[in-house]
Design a protein around this motif. Structure first.
Motif, PDB file in Angstrom:
ATOM      1  N   GLY A   1       0.827  -1.196   0.000  1.00 52.24           N
ATOM      2  CA  GLY A   1       0.000   0.000   0.000  1.00 52.24           C
ATOM      3  C   GLY A   1       0.858   1.241   0.000  1.00 52.24           C
ATOM      4  O   GLY A   1       2.026   1.197   0.427  1.00 52.24           O
ATOM      5  N   ILE A   2       0.294   2.333  -0.477  1.00 51.76           N
ATOM      6  CA  ILE A   2       1.015   3.611  -0.477  1.00 51.76           C
ATOM      7  C   ILE A   2       0.029   4.716  -0.159  1.00 51.76           C
ATOM      8  O   ILE A   2      -1.062   4.771  -0.723  1.00 51.76           O
ATOM      9  N   SER A   3       0.382   5.570   0.776  1.00 46.70           N
ATOM     10  CA  SER A   3      -0.524   6.633   1.183  1.00 46.70           C
ATOM     11  C   SER A   3      -0.471   7.794   0.210  1.00 46.70           C
ATOM     12  O   SER A   3       0.428   7.903  -0.617  1.00 46.70           O
ATOM     13  N   TRP A   4      -1.428   8.676   0.348  1.00 46.20           N
ATOM     14  CA  TRP A   4      -1.485   9.811  -0.561  1.00 46.20           C
ATOM     15  C   TRP A   4      -0.534  10.913  -0.138  1.00 46.20           C
ATOM     16  O   TRP A   4       0.373  11.287  -0.880  1.00 46.20           O
ATOM     17  N   ARG A   5      -0.701  11.458   1.043  1.00 51.34           N
ATOM     18  CA  ARG A   5      -0.023  12.694   1.408  1.00 51.34           C
ATOM     19  C   ARG A   5       1.479  12.493   1.624  1.00 51.34           C
ATOM     20  O   ARG A   5       2.298  13.230   1.094  1.00 51.34           O
ATOM     21  N   SER A   6       1.819  11.486   2.391  1.00 47.02           N
ATOM     22  CA  SER A   6       3.225  11.321   2.766  1.00 47.02           C
ATOM     23  C   SER A   6       3.976  10.323   1.891  1.00 47.02           C
ATOM     24  O   SER A   6       5.203  10.283   1.909  1.00 47.02           O
ATOM     25  N   GLY A   7       3.219   9.511   1.162  1.00 47.66           N
ATOM     26  CA  GLY A   7       3.867   8.483   0.355  1.00 47.66           C
ATOM     27  C   GLY A   7       4.385   7.311   1.169  1.00 47.66           C
ATOM     28  O   GLY A   7       5.237   6.553   0.686  1.00 47.66           O
ATOM     29  N   TRP A   8       3.881   7.144   2.390  1.00 49.60           N
ATOM     30  CA  TRP A   8       4.285   5.989   3.193  1.00 49.60           C
ATOM     31  C   TRP A   8       3.933   4.706   2.442  1.00 49.60           C
ATOM     32  O   TRP A   8       2.891   4.621   1.815  1.00 49.60           O
ATOM     33  N   THR A   9       4.809   3.730   2.536  1.00 45.74           N
ATOM     34  CA  THR A   9       4.540   2.443   1.897  1.00 45.74           C
ATOM     35  C   THR A   9       4.450   1.341   2.941  1.00 45.74           C
ATOM     36  O   THR A   9       5.082   1.408   4.002  1.00 45.74           O
ATOM     37  N   TYR A  10       3.673   0.340   2.626  1.00 48.97           N
ATOM     38  CA  TYR A  10       3.450  -0.804   3.505  1.00 48.97           C
ATOM     39  C   TYR A  10       3.574  -2.071   2.650  1.00 48.97           C
ATOM     40  O   TYR A  10       3.096  -2.088   1.513  1.00 48.97           O
ATOM     41  N   TYR A  11       4.169  -3.087   3.228  1.00 47.80           N
ATOM     42  CA  TYR A  11       4.355  -4.342   2.498  1.00 47.80           C
ATOM     43  C   TYR A  11       4.046  -5.534   3.375  1.00 47.80           C
ATOM     44  O   TYR A  11       4.332  -5.536   4.570  1.00 47.80           O
ATOM     45  N   ALA A  12       3.464  -6.541   2.745  1.00 47.83           N
ATOM     46  CA  ALA A  12       3.322  -7.822   3.418  1.00 47.83           C
ATOM     47  C   ALA A  12       4.697  -8.478   3.508  1.00 47.83           C
ATOM     48  O   ALA A  12       5.548  -8.291   2.631  1.00 47.83           O
ATOM     49  N   ASP A  13       4.897  -9.266   4.539  1.00 47.09           N
ATOM     50  CA  ASP A  13       6.184  -9.934   4.718  1.00 47.09           C
ATOM     51  C   ASP A  13       6.530 -10.824   3.534  1.00 47.09           C
ATOM     52  O   ASP A  13       7.708 -10.984   3.194  1.00 47.09           O
ATOM     53  N   SER A  14       5.506 -11.372   2.909  1.00 46.60           N
ATOM     54  CA  SER A  14       5.739 -12.313   1.806  1.00 46.60           C
ATOM     55  C   SER A  14       6.374 -11.657   0.581  1.00 46.60           C
ATOM     56  O   SER A  14       6.935 -12.345  -0.274  1.00 46.60           O
ATOM     57  N   VAL A  15       6.271 -10.324   0.476  1.00 44.11           N
ATOM     58  CA  VAL A  15       6.794  -9.654  -0.717  1.00 44.11           C
ATOM     59  C   VAL A  15       7.815  -8.568  -0.394  1.00 44.11           C
ATOM     60  O   VAL A  15       8.397  -7.978  -1.309  1.00 44.11           O
ATOM     61  N   LYS A  16       8.035  -8.325   0.879  1.00 42.00           N
ATOM     62  CA  LYS A  16       8.960  -7.261   1.285  1.00 42.00           C
ATOM     63  C   LYS A  16      10.353  -7.546   0.726  1.00 42.00           C
ATOM     64  O   LYS A  16      10.867  -8.661   0.839  1.00 42.00           O
ATOM     65  N   GLY A  17      10.944  -6.551   0.108  1.00 42.14           N
ATOM     66  CA  GLY A  17      12.260  -6.713  -0.497  1.00 42.14           C
ATOM     67  C   GLY A  17      12.224  -7.200  -1.934  1.00 42.14           C
ATOM     68  O   GLY A  17      13.250  -7.148  -2.621  1.00 42.14           O
ATOM     69  N   ARG A  18      11.088  -7.694  -2.384  1.00 44.35           N
ATOM     70  CA  ARG A  18      10.942  -8.153  -3.772  1.00 44.35           C
ATOM     71  C   ARG A  18      10.014  -7.268  -4.581  1.00 44.35           C
ATOM     72  O   ARG A  18      10.219  -7.083  -5.788  1.00 44.35           O
ATOM     73  N   PHE A  19       8.969  -6.766  -3.948  1.00 46.41           N
ATOM     74  CA  PHE A  19       7.974  -5.949  -4.641  1.00 46.41           C
ATOM     75  C   PHE A  19       8.093  -4.497  -4.194  1.00 46.41           C
ATOM     76  O   PHE A  19       8.406  -4.217  -3.026  1.00 46.41           O
ATOM     77  N   THR A  20       7.806  -3.580  -5.122  1.00 47.09           N
ATOM     78  CA  THR A  20       7.839  -2.161  -4.812  1.00 47.09           C
ATOM     79  C   THR A  20       6.607  -1.483  -5.389  1.00 47.09           C
ATOM     80  O   THR A  20       6.345  -1.608  -6.593  1.00 47.09           O
ATOM     81  N   ILE A  21       5.887  -0.780  -4.541  1.00 48.47           N
ATOM     82  CA  ILE A  21       4.728  -0.025  -4.990  1.00 48.47           C
ATOM     83  C   ILE A  21       5.142   1.433  -5.202  1.00 48.47           C
ATOM     84  O   ILE A  21       5.957   1.974  -4.454  1.00 48.47           O
ATOM     85  N   SER A  22       4.583   2.044  -6.233  1.00 48.58           N
ATOM     86  CA  SER A  22       4.859   3.450  -6.490  1.00 48.58           C
ATOM     87  C   SER A  22       3.636   4.083  -7.131  1.00 48.58           C
ATOM     88  O   SER A  22       2.736   3.382  -7.602  1.00 48.58           O
ATOM     89  N   ARG A  23       3.636   5.399  -7.163  1.00 44.77           N
ATOM     90  CA  ARG A  23       2.495   6.107  -7.727  1.00 44.77           C
ATOM     91  C   ARG A  23       2.975   7.331  -8.486  1.00 44.77           C
ATOM     92  O   ARG A  23       3.970   7.948  -8.125  1.00 44.77           O
ATOM     93  N   ASP A  24       2.235   7.667  -9.539  1.00 42.99           N
ATOM     94  CA  ASP A  24       2.491   8.876 -10.318  1.00 42.99           C
ATOM     95  C   ASP A  24       1.170   9.631 -10.357  1.00 42.99           C
ATOM     96  O   ASP A  24       0.308   9.343 -11.200  1.00 42.99           O
ATOM     97  N   ASP A  25       1.010  10.570  -9.448  1.00 46.33           N
ATOM     98  CA  ASP A  25      -0.264  11.276  -9.347  1.00 46.33           C
ATOM     99  C   ASP A  25      -0.555  12.099 -10.595  1.00 46.33           C
ATOM    100  O   ASP A  25      -1.715  12.273 -10.971  1.00 46.33           O
ATOM    101  N   ALA A  26       0.474  12.611 -11.225  1.00 44.00           N
ATOM    102  CA  ALA A  26       0.269  13.420 -12.424  1.00 44.00           C
ATOM    103  C   ALA A  26      -0.313  12.595 -13.567  1.00 44.00           C
ATOM    104  O   ALA A  26      -1.095  13.099 -14.384  1.00 44.00           O
ATOM    105  N   GLU A  27       0.074  11.329 -13.625  1.00 46.27           N
ATOM    106  CA  GLU A  27      -0.393  10.438 -14.685  1.00 46.27           C
ATOM    107  C   GLU A  27      -1.561   9.564 -14.242  1.00 46.27           C
ATOM    108  O   GLU A  27      -2.068   8.769 -15.038  1.00 46.27           O
ATOM    109  N   ASN A  28      -1.973   9.694 -12.993  1.00 47.09           N
ATOM    110  CA  ASN A  28      -3.052   8.854 -12.456  1.00 47.09           C
ATOM    111  C   ASN A  28      -2.740   7.369 -12.581  1.00 47.09           C
ATOM    112  O   ASN A  28      -3.599   6.556 -12.966  1.00 47.09           O
ATOM    113  N   MET A  29      -1.492   7.029 -12.243  1.00 47.73           N
ATOM    114  CA  MET A  29      -1.044   5.642 -12.381  1.00 47.73           C
ATOM    115  C   MET A  29      -0.407   5.152 -11.082  1.00 47.73           C
ATOM    116  O   MET A  29       0.256   5.909 -10.370  1.00 47.73           O
TER     117      MET A  29
END
Length: 123
Positions: free
Chosen positions: A50-78
């Motif tokens: 998960g990734i928050s809106w204002r601060s960009g905090w990210t959260y990961y399940a243990d099963s994917v931590k270190g392998r998966f990365t979430i990111s967001r591009d608010d300008a592109e709505n992606m």
């Protein structure tokens, strides 16, 4: 009405990588908390990241931590999920979800869901 559409799934060999995309329409990505989930065969839906809106905090399940990365591009709505070092256990339908609270945390309810994109990891 916010709509989410995932893309980028497919077939990949174990050890490979994929990047999933989630396109947000019908509203602005700004102020939304975003998450990724998956549901594998015979399994319950699982929170991944998960990734928050204002601060960009990210959260990961243990099963994917270190392998998966979430990111967001608010300008592109992606929103993206970069997945590395994939294994057959990662085979699942992957879903993008959004929460109006902006938190991106699994502790708040998701208000919008995409239809999912299939990821198959071969051994």
């Amino acid at each position: 009405q916010v709509q989410l559409e995932e893309s980028g799934g497919g077939l990949v060999q174990a050890g490979g990588s994929l990047r999933l995309s989630c396109a947000v329409s019908g509203g602005s990505l700004r102020t939304l908390g975003m998450r990724w989930y998956r549901q594998g065969p015979g399994r319950e839906r699982e929170f991944l990241a998960g990734i928050s809106w204002r601060s960009g905090w990210t959260y990961y399940a243990d099963s994917v931590k270190g392998r998966f990365t979430i990111s967001r591009d608010d300008a592109e709505n992606m929103v993206y999920l970069q997945m590395n070092r994939l294994s057959p256990d990662d085979t699942a339908v992957y879903y993008c979800a959004a929460d109006s609270s902006g938190s991106g945390s699994r502790r708040s309810s998701a208000d919008y869901w995409g239809q999912g994109t299939q990821v198959i990891v071969s051994s």
